[in-house]
Design a protein around this motif. Structure first.
Motif, PDB file in Angstrom:
ATOM      1  N   VAL A  19       1.210  -0.969   0.082  1.00 57.72           N
ATOM      2  CA  VAL A  19       0.100   0.083  -0.115  1.00 57.72           C
ATOM      3  C   VAL A  19       0.998   1.532   0.144  1.00 57.72           C
ATOM      4  CG1 VAL A  19      -1.851   1.338   1.398  1.00 57.72           C
ATOM      5  CG2 VAL A  19      -1.984  -1.522   0.988  1.00 57.72           C
ATOM      6  N   LEU A  20       2.016   1.188   0.696  1.00 60.42           N
ATOM      7  CA  LEU A  20       2.875   2.902   0.757  1.00 60.42           C
ATOM      8  C   LEU A  20       3.695   2.502  -0.398  1.00 60.42           C
ATOM      9  CD1 LEU A  20       4.209   4.882   2.683  1.00 60.42           C
ATOM     10  CD2 LEU A  20       6.437   2.943   2.859  1.00 60.42           C
ATOM     11  N   SER A  55       8.855   8.829   4.711  1.00 64.16           N
ATOM     12  CA  SER A  55      10.207   8.095   5.957  1.00 64.16           C
ATOM     13  C   SER A  55       9.341   7.566   6.430  1.00 64.16           C
ATOM     14  CB  SER A  55      11.249   8.897   5.132  1.00 64.16           C
ATOM     15  OG  SER A  55      11.263   9.365   6.417  1.00 64.16           O
ATOM     16  N   THR A  56       8.874   8.439   7.828  1.00 63.85           N
ATOM     17  CA  THR A  56       8.136   7.604   9.188  1.00 63.85           C
ATOM     18  C   THR A  56       7.881   6.124   9.215  1.00 63.85           C
ATOM     19  OG1 THR A  56       8.240  10.312   9.949  1.00 63.85           O
ATOM     20  CG2 THR A  56       7.530   8.254  11.480  1.00 63.85           C
ATOM     21  N   MET A  57       6.400   6.599   7.960  1.00 59.78           N
ATOM     22  CA  MET A  57       5.756   4.954   7.802  1.00 59.78           C
ATOM     23  C   MET A  57       6.528   4.201   7.750  1.00 59.78           C
ATOM     24  SD  MET A  57       2.332   7.410   6.596  1.00 59.78           S
ATOM     25  CE  MET A  57       1.447   5.743   5.862  1.00 59.78           C
ATOM     26  N   ARG A  58       7.193   4.177   5.958  1.00 58.52           N
ATOM     27  CA  ARG A  58       7.744   2.870   6.216  1.00 58.52           C
ATOM     28  C   ARG A  58       9.283   2.635   7.147  1.00 58.52           C
ATOM     29  NH1 ARG A  58       9.699   0.462   2.130  1.00 58.52           N
ATOM     30  NH2 ARG A  58       8.747   1.977   0.462  1.00 58.52           N
ATOM     31  N   GLN A  59       9.725   3.297   7.981  1.00 59.95           N
ATOM     32  CA  GLN A  59      10.214   3.075   9.665  1.00 59.95           C
ATOM     33  C   GLN A  59       9.368   2.038  10.483  1.00 59.95           C
ATOM     34  OE1 GLN A  59      13.922   2.956  10.183  1.00 59.95           O
ATOM     35  NE2 GLN A  59      13.200   1.973  10.884  1.00 59.95           N
ATOM     36  N   GLU A  65       5.433  -1.799  14.075  1.00 59.97           N
ATOM     37  CA  GLU A  65       4.863  -0.851  14.488  1.00 59.97           C
ATOM     38  C   GLU A  65       3.374  -0.891  14.871  1.00 59.97           C
ATOM     39  OE1 GLU A  65       6.517   3.122  15.834  1.00 59.97           O
ATOM     40  OE2 GLU A  65       8.736   2.331  16.111  1.00 59.97           O
ATOM     41  N   TYR A  66       2.444  -1.184  13.435  1.00 59.81           N
ATOM     42  CA  TYR A  66       1.455  -1.035  12.675  1.00 59.81           C
ATOM     43  C   TYR A  66       0.841  -2.415  13.128  1.00 59.81           C
ATOM     44  CZ  TYR A  66       2.493   3.383  10.341  1.00 59.81           C
ATOM     45  OH  TYR A  66       3.306   3.929  10.406  1.00 59.81           O
ATOM     46  N   LYS A  67      -0.563  -2.249  13.912  1.00 54.36           N
ATOM     47  CA  LYS A  67      -1.176  -3.844  14.037  1.00 54.36           C
ATOM     48  C   LYS A  67      -1.647  -3.976  13.515  1.00 54.36           C
ATOM     49  CE  LYS A  67      -4.288  -1.670  17.770  1.00 54.36           C
ATOM     50  NZ  LYS A  67      -4.979  -0.672  16.774  1.00 54.36           N
ATOM     51  N   ASP A  68      -2.820  -3.188  12.796  1.00 47.46           N
ATOM     52  CA  ASP A  68      -3.519  -3.725  11.322  1.00 47.46           C
ATOM     53  C   ASP A  68      -3.472  -2.598   9.981  1.00 47.46           C
ATOM     54  OD1 ASP A  68      -6.506  -2.865  13.414  1.00 47.46           O
ATOM     55  OD2 ASP A  68      -5.219  -1.905  12.540  1.00 47.46           O
ATOM     56  N   LEU A  69      -4.339  -3.081   9.680  1.00 48.04           N
ATOM     57  CA  LEU A  69      -3.875  -1.441   7.602  1.00 48.04           C
ATOM     58  C   LEU A  69      -4.201  -0.698   8.714  1.00 48.04           C
ATOM     59  CD1 LEU A  69      -4.194  -0.662   5.145  1.00 48.04           C
ATOM     60  CD2 LEU A  69      -6.195  -1.736   4.636  1.00 48.04           C
ATOM     61  N   PHE A  72      -2.119   1.949  10.540  1.00 51.81           N
ATOM     62  CA  PHE A  72      -1.154   2.529   9.228  1.00 51.81           C
ATOM     63  C   PHE A  72      -1.742   3.676   8.453  1.00 51.81           C
ATOM     64  CE2 PHE A  72       1.480   2.487   5.435  1.00 51.81           C
ATOM     65  CZ  PHE A  72       1.250   2.621   4.763  1.00 51.81           C
ATOM     66  N   MET A  73      -3.734   3.678   7.665  1.00 53.74           N
ATOM     67  CA  MET A  73      -4.261   4.739   7.304  1.00 53.74           C
ATOM     68  C   MET A  73      -4.423   5.264   8.186  1.00 53.74           C
ATOM     69  SD  MET A  73      -4.260   3.802   4.770  1.00 53.74           S
ATOM     70  CE  MET A  73      -5.166   4.944   3.466  1.00 53.74           C
ATOM     71  N   GLU A  74      -4.617   5.279   9.522  1.00 55.45           N
ATOM     72  CA  GLU A  74      -4.057   6.342  10.406  1.00 55.45           C
ATOM     73  C   GLU A  74      -3.519   7.483  10.574  1.00 55.45           C
ATOM     74  OE1 GLU A  74      -7.594   5.485  11.527  1.00 55.45           O
ATOM     75  OE2 GLU A  74      -6.918   7.045  13.274  1.00 55.45           O
ATOM     76  N   ASP A  75      -1.642   6.807  10.245  1.00 55.03           N
ATOM     77  CA  ASP A  75      -0.920   7.884  10.201  1.00 55.03           C
ATOM     78  C   ASP A  75      -0.758   8.772   8.764  1.00 55.03           C
ATOM     79  OD1 ASP A  75       0.663   7.427  12.499  1.00 55.03           O
ATOM     80  OD2 ASP A  75       2.103   5.868  11.495  1.00 55.03           O
ATOM     81  N   PHE A  76      -1.691   7.824   7.857  1.00 56.25           N
ATOM     82  CA  PHE A  76      -1.813   8.328   6.657  1.00 56.25           C
ATOM     83  C   PHE A  76      -2.258   9.430   6.141  1.00 56.25           C
ATOM     84  CE2 PHE A  76      -2.105   9.007   1.950  1.00 56.25           C
ATOM     85  CZ  PHE A  76      -3.404   8.556   1.475  1.00 56.25           C
TER      86      PHE A  76
END
Ligand code: OF8
Length: 121
Positions: A19-20, A55-59, A65-69, A72-76
């Protein structure tokens, strides 16, 4: 010497990586690739209390550190809404973040990633 254990990538990490990568393709000018600095955006750190960038999301994916999609989408969404908060509506950054937000949300739809959910424990 400490032999660094090669971590197995989980199915979730592989899905988030996918997705990233597709989100990155939607940001060709790389406005969202790296943390926004106060140098390029005066007063940014005073206005945006929770900065986020690709880049932070990739790290965070690499560090598992992401428990589910949704996590991850919260950070996006945070990354995009930060840009809409700091930048005025008539700027290229505001317009780019609005476009990226909608494109990114579509990428996370079940029909786009659902195929992999069947492999998740
Ligand atoms: C994302 C964002 O708010 C942003 C990225 C950038 C940016 C990112 C890469 C290269 C140049 N500018 C920026 N510059 C000024 C004000 C805001 N920004």
């Amino acid at each position: 010497c400490v032999i660094r254990k090669i971590q197995e990538r989980t199915v979730l990490q592989k899905m988030l990586e996918h997705v990233l990568k597709n989100i990155e393709k939607k940001d060709p000018q790389q406005f969202f690739a790296w943390p926004v600095t106060d140098n390029i955006a005066p007063g940014y750190s005073a206005i945006i209390t929770n900065p986020m960038d690709l880049s932070t999301m990739r790290q965070k994916i690499d560090d598992n550190e992401y428990k589910d999609l949704q996590d991850f989408m919260e950070d996006f969404k945070l990354m995009c809404t930060n840009a809409m908060k700091y930048n005025h509506a008539d700027t290229i950054y505001y317009k780019a973040s609005k476009k990226l937000l909608h494109a990114g949300l579509k990428l996370a739809l079940p029909e786009k990633v659902g195929w992999i959910l069947q492999f998740m424990p």
